[in-house]
Design a protein around this motif. Structure first.
Motif, PDB file in Angstrom:
ATOM      1  N   GLY A 102      45.560  49.766  52.457  1.00 11.42           N
ATOM      2  CA  GLY A 102      44.938  48.695  53.168  1.00 11.42           C
ATOM      3  C   GLY A 102      45.216  47.460  52.069  1.00 11.42           C
ATOM      4  O   GLY A 102      46.276  47.186  52.081  1.00 11.42           O
ATOM      5  N   ILE A 103      44.086  46.867  51.700  1.00 13.48           N
ATOM      6  CA  ILE A 103      44.213  45.811  51.050  1.00 13.48           C
ATOM      7  C   ILE A 103      43.435  45.931  49.685  1.00 13.48           C
ATOM      8  O   ILE A 103      42.576  46.691  49.495  1.00 13.48           O
ATOM      9  N   ALA A 104      43.813  45.412  48.493  1.00 15.82           N
ATOM     10  CA  ALA A 104      43.158  45.583  47.412  1.00 15.82           C
ATOM     11  C   ALA A 104      42.804  44.159  46.999  1.00 15.82           C
ATOM     12  O   ALA A 104      43.450  43.209  46.658  1.00 15.82           O
ATOM     13  N   VAL A 105      41.298  43.850  46.760  1.00 19.73           N
ATOM     14  CA  VAL A 105      40.725  42.664  46.000  1.00 19.73           C
ATOM     15  C   VAL A 105      40.889  42.939  44.411  1.00 19.73           C
ATOM     16  O   VAL A 105      40.167  43.734  43.946  1.00 19.73           O
ATOM     17  N   GLU A 114      35.394  37.047  44.656  1.00 17.10           N
ATOM     18  CA  GLU A 114      35.625  37.833  45.931  1.00 17.10           C
ATOM     19  C   GLU A 114      35.194  39.142  46.134  1.00 17.10           C
ATOM     20  O   GLU A 114      34.455  39.595  47.146  1.00 17.10           O
ATOM     21  N   MET A 115      35.134  39.963  44.855  1.00 11.15           N
ATOM     22  CA  MET A 115      34.816  41.285  45.073  1.00 11.15           C
ATOM     23  C   MET A 115      33.363  41.222  45.259  1.00 11.15           C
ATOM     24  O   MET A 115      32.794  42.029  46.080  1.00 11.15           O
ATOM     25  N   TRP A 164      38.346  51.890  41.579  1.00  8.54           N
ATOM     26  CA  TRP A 164      38.088  51.177  42.857  1.00  8.54           C
ATOM     27  C   TRP A 164      36.757  51.693  43.757  1.00  8.54           C
ATOM     28  O   TRP A 164      36.414  52.562  43.671  1.00  8.54           O
ATOM     29  N   VAL A 165      36.138  50.501  44.459  1.00 13.98           N
ATOM     30  CA  VAL A 165      34.847  50.661  45.368  1.00 13.98           C
ATOM     31  C   VAL A 165      35.605  50.434  46.558  1.00 13.98           C
ATOM     32  O   VAL A 165      36.333  49.507  47.184  1.00 13.98           O
ATOM     33  N   THR A 166      35.236  51.522  47.664  1.00 18.18           N
ATOM     34  CA  THR A 166      35.963  51.178  48.992  1.00 18.18           C
ATOM     35  C   THR A 166      35.064  50.979  50.079  1.00 18.18           C
ATOM     36  O   THR A 166      33.765  51.299  50.270  1.00 18.18           O
ATOM     37  N   VAL A 203      39.351  48.424  52.710  1.00 16.52           N
ATOM     38  CA  VAL A 203      39.568  47.148  51.403  1.00 16.52           C
ATOM     39  C   VAL A 203      39.113  48.146  50.093  1.00 16.52           C
ATOM     40  O   VAL A 203      37.921  48.388  50.290  1.00 16.52           O
ATOM     41  N   HIS A 204      39.837  48.159  49.274  1.00 17.98           N
ATOM     42  CA  HIS A 204      39.695  48.637  47.963  1.00 17.98           C
ATOM     43  C   HIS A 204      39.172  47.687  46.955  1.00 17.98           C
ATOM     44  O   HIS A 204      40.404  46.530  46.765  1.00 17.98           O
TER      45      HIS A 204
END
Length: 400
Positions: A41-44, A49-50, A289-291, A311-312
């Protein structure tokens, strides 16, 4: 589904077991864009933004999809994973959290602090006279497992069982989940049997302890924890409590070996133990990472996020983002909150346990192990998902 943007974002092949989520490549991507695309998916990548997305109302907890991402859609492991309070949403999540919260009370955990201190001292005594140790097997692993034994009222000599099965289940956090599945499910079955015995014992012989608090958890509006919820929660506690502490202690030693001035300060100022834990988890968290998962289409910072996108949120990248933090590692600095325990409604239920046991251990280690240095022979879990050392030889000058 994927995110769409008018500007091409960096691409990170995080599914490759050799990929490092804390690599210069990721930090360079952070400077190019607030996010990157990945096979999942996507990585922030940035702090601001996180901090906004981790609590966004159009995102749900996303780790529930992790087994499916790796081709595991049914079976005992998939069922256990889906049962986690972490992976529940809405009213069901809040019901489980209300029932389980009292067992994690600061008062109950605080009463165990002298036991944590005595345990850390005992383990350090085992190698303090030498000028080296294998940190994972001689300290981090027995300490983390025996803390769980103390909390559950188990004989501490049973710690190898806790360690062995938890290490195996921990393989599920990596990108090799599918190939490791048979041994993961075998370990899960053994921990289920272990938990069933423990629950049956406390029902027959209640004590003033953590397990009894869970067994007796009830509220008029929430009912009680079912037998399945109890055993699932117990296995999650055994695995999660062990895995986080073991990995994070090893990562702390790696970090302090690069900042010996801070290690000396911690030896002189044991009151900085809690601050040391927070600073280590900012720059070198075991939870990489938090998912989250997109519940409905919405636009964020010019990017269209579509339903179902994973979204990771990269906790180390956000925690070292120069837009939010001054460069460096300083256990006396005032910092914004880190995301090592997640955030929002799904903030880690056991965070106080992990903070307590690590904040007692680190100052004692700093006092007894001066001038630490990493020696050859270290080995590591893949740098994705949850990580840490599996072997960490350390040389030091014995302290008093």
């Amino acid at each position: 589904m994927q995110a769409t943007s008018p500007v091409a974002a960096p691409v990170l092949d995080v599914a490759d077991p050799a990929f490092s989520i804390t690599s210069p490549q990721v930090h360079a991507a952070r400077e190019a864009s607030w996010y990157a695309t990945t096979p999942y998916g996507i990585a922030v990548l940035r702090y601001d933004e996180m901090s906004r997305l981790i609590k966004h109302p159009r995102l749900r907890q996303g780790s529930v999809a992790w087994p499916a991402h790796n081709g595991v859609v049914d079976g005992p492991f998939a069922q256990w994973w889906a049962s986690w309070i972490l992976n529940k949403e809405g009213a069901e999540h809040h019901r489980l959290r209300r029932l389980m919260n009292p067992a994690f009370s600061p008062k109950l955990i605080g009463a165990l602090v002298p036991r944590f201190q005595a345990l850390a001292t005992e383990l350090i005594d085992g190698f303090a006279a030498r000028d080296r140790c294998e940190f994972v097997s001689e300290f981090a692993e027995p300490y983390a497992a025996r803390v769980i034994a103390i909390m559950l009222g188990l004989p501490e000599e049973e710690w190898p069982v806790i360690a062995r099965e938890s290490v195996t289940i921990g393989l599920a956090m990596g990108v090799t989940l599918k190939e490791d599945l048979p041994q993961i499910e075998a370990a899960l079955e053994r921990l289920y049997a272990y938990s069933d015995e423990l629950i049956a014992d406390r029902r027959a012989h209640p004590r003033d302890d953590f397990v009894t608090a869970l067994v007796n958890a009830s509220r008029e509006e929430d009912g009680r924890l079912s037998d399945t919820e109890l055993r699932d929660a117990m296995v999650l506690l055994i695995f999660g409590g062990f895995d986080t502490t073991r990995n994070q202690l090893g990562l702390a030693m790696q970090t302090f070996s690069r900042h010996l001035d801070q290690w000396r300060l911690l030896a002189e100022r044991p009151d900085l133990g809690r601050a040391a834990v927070e600073e280590v988890m900012r720059v070198n968290p075991t939870v990489r990472w938090v998912t989250r998962e997109v519940l409905e289409d919405f636009e964020f910072e010019g990017v269209q996020l579509t339903t179902g996108t994973t979204v990771h949120l990269y906790s180390e990248s956000a925690g070292t983002d120069p837009r939010a933090f001054a460069e460096g590692f300083d256990i006396t600095a005032e910092r914004k909150p880190h995301f090592g325990f997640g955030g929002g409604a799904h903030h880690c239920l056991g965070h106080f346990v992990a903070r307590s046991d690590m904040s007692e251990a680190l100052p004692l280690l700093a006092r007894r192990m001066r001038d630490i240095r990493l020696l050859p022979g270290d080995a590591w879990l893949p740098d994705s998902g949850n990580t840490g050392p599996t072997s960490l030889p350390i040389g030091f000058t014995p302290g008093s």
